[in-house]
Scaffold this motif. Structure first.
Motif, short mmCIF file in Angstrom:
data_model
loop_
_atom_site.label_atom_id
_atom_site.label_comp_id
_atom_site.label_asym_id
_atom_site.label_seq_id
_atom_site.Cartn_x
_atom_site.Cartn_y
_atom_site.Cartn_z
N TYR A 198 0.84 -1.21 0.00
CA TYR A 198 0.00 0.00 0.00
C TYR A 198 0.87 1.26 0.00
CZ TYR A 198 -3.44 3.37 1.72
OH TYR A 198 -4.24 4.46 1.88
N ILE A 199 1.86 1.28 0.92
CA ILE A 199 2.72 2.48 1.02
C ILE A 199 3.55 2.64 -0.26
CG2 ILE A 199 4.58 3.60 2.34
CD1 ILE A 199 3.56 2.02 4.82
N ALA A 200 4.02 1.51 -0.80
CA ALA A 200 4.82 1.59 -2.03
C ALA A 200 3.99 2.16 -3.18
CB ALA A 200 5.36 0.21 -2.39
N GLY B 296 4.35 5.76 -5.39
CA GLY B 296 4.45 5.83 -6.85
C GLY B 296 5.02 4.61 -7.52
N ILE B 297 5.15 3.49 -6.80
CA ILE B 297 5.69 2.28 -7.43
C ILE B 297 4.50 1.44 -7.92
CG2 ILE B 297 7.20 0.26 -7.11
CD1 ILE B 297 8.49 1.95 -4.79
N LEU C 97 10.35 -5.50 -4.47
CA LEU C 97 10.80 -4.55 -3.46
C LEU C 97 10.29 -4.95 -2.07
CD1 LEU C 97 12.02 -1.73 -2.64
CD2 LEU C 97 9.74 -0.81 -3.00
N VAL C 98 8.99 -5.27 -2.00
CA VAL C 98 8.38 -5.61 -0.70
C VAL C 98 9.05 -6.87 -0.13
CG1 VAL C 98 6.25 -6.48 0.38
CG2 VAL C 98 6.18 -4.46 -1.11
N GLY D 225 8.68 -0.36 10.69
CA GLY D 225 8.79 1.08 10.46
C GLY D 225 9.99 1.44 9.61
N ILE D 226 11.09 0.73 9.82
CA ILE D 226 12.28 0.97 8.99
C ILE D 226 12.01 0.52 7.55
CG2 ILE D 226 14.62 0.09 8.54
CD1 ILE D 226 14.60 2.36 10.47
N ALA D 227 11.33 -0.62 7.39
CA ALA D 227 11.03 -1.11 6.04
C ALA D 227 10.23 -0.07 5.27
CB ALA D 227 10.27 -2.44 6.12
#
Ligand code: ADP
Length: 286
Positions: A97-99, A103-104, A113-114, A143-145
């Motif tokens: 979701y965040i990726a 914009g990915i 990537l995930v 959180g770092i990921a």
């Protein structure tokens, strides 16, 4: 290079959280060390474009942070002090979701990537678990990921190890130490050991001001031979505070030990002590 110049901030309630802060920070792991209330989060939030300062400027690799907030955000990875997670979403879903937000949009690229991020932060085996069931350490590693998505050149982690048990803290710090040396990583913390373990450059901040700045080793050299310790009775600590330059008093093996600062041998049963970052920290925050 991150250049913070003459940054000041007073909150509407009159608290002056930042007082003419000047810091130049190069690539590598930078430690911002200070007690609670020193102004660390105010500074981190300002760099992260989440709040404005009253005066001063911040430049990052040619980006004027106050004038070009979106530009800065494209190159920023941020792990805030209070990192909320959606409890009924898995780590894998959330990273997708965040990726996407970052914009990915290519499915294959995003999946790779995930997967790589989950492996990097050692959560791959827990990828389908709900975030709400994660331990404190797992949440911080997640959180770092999320902060690493989008290849940031500036990463800010605000008090990441507060509340972690010793094993989780070690694991988290090992992870942080593996993040690239070719980006700026700012670690804000009140835990002296986090900085001595991880950082090659640091500042101590107290009551909104930078009170020490430099490389931990050079700081330690400047205190070499000047820290003296003695076991004392608890009731005598106040007397040493009045008569000597008391750096700190602490319990060691159930007994009280005082550290004082002195250029010469103070006599009186004091023994020379190897200065630590803890001595420098307490000598500077008063
Ligand atoms: P730290 O992160 O080092 O604990 P903060 O930046 O959170 O320090 O806080 C610095 C000072 O500013 C503290 O006195 C705190 O109470 C105050 N402060 C922080 N945020 C606000 C706010 N939004 N409004 C008013 N005062 C604040």
């Amino acid at each position: 290079m991150l250049q913070i110049s003459n940054l000041s901030k007073t909150y509407p309630n009159g608290v002056q959280a930042l007082k003419d802060v000047n810091l130049n920070i190069s690539n590598g792991m930078f430690g911002l060390l200070g007690p609670n209330g020193a102004g660390k989060s105010s500074l981190m939030r300002t760099i992260a474009t989440l709040q404005d300062a009253d005066s001063g400027s911040i430049m990052f690799n040619g980006i004027d942070v106050f004038a070009q907030k979106q530009e800065l955000r494209k190159t920023l990875g941020y792990l805030p002090q209070e990192f909320g997670v959606y409890p009924k979403v898995s780590a894998e879903e959330m990273l997708h979701y965040i990726a996407r937000l970052k914009g990915i949009h290519n499915d294959k690229e995003r999946s790779e990537l995930v997967k790589a991020l989950l492996e990097q932060v050692n959560l791959y085996n827990h990828r389908t678990k709900y975030l709400g069931g994660y331990s404190g350490g797992m949440k911080q590693r997640f959180g770092i990921a999320q902060a690493l998505i989008g290849n940031p050149k500036l990463i800010i982690v605000d008090e990441p190890t507060a509340g972690l048990d010793p094993a989780e803290r070690l694991r988290f710090n090992n992870l942080l130490s593996e993040i690239g040396e070719n980006i700026v990583v700012i670690l804000s913390t009140h835990i002296v050991d986090d900085v001595s373990e991880l950082c090659n450059d640091m500042a101590i901040i107290a009551a909104g001001r930078v009170v020490q700045r430099g490389n931990p080793e050079e700081m330690l050299n400047s205190y070499r031979g000047k820290i003296w310790s003695k076991r004392v009775a608890k009731e005598d600590v106040a007397r040493y505070q009045e008569e000597k330059k008391l750096v700190l008093s602490k319990l060691s093996g159930g007994k009280m030990v005082v550290h004082i600062y002195s250029d010469d041998d103070p006599g009186d049963g004091f023994e020379q002590e190897r200065a630590t970052l803890e001595d420098i920290y307490f000598a500077n925050i008063g």
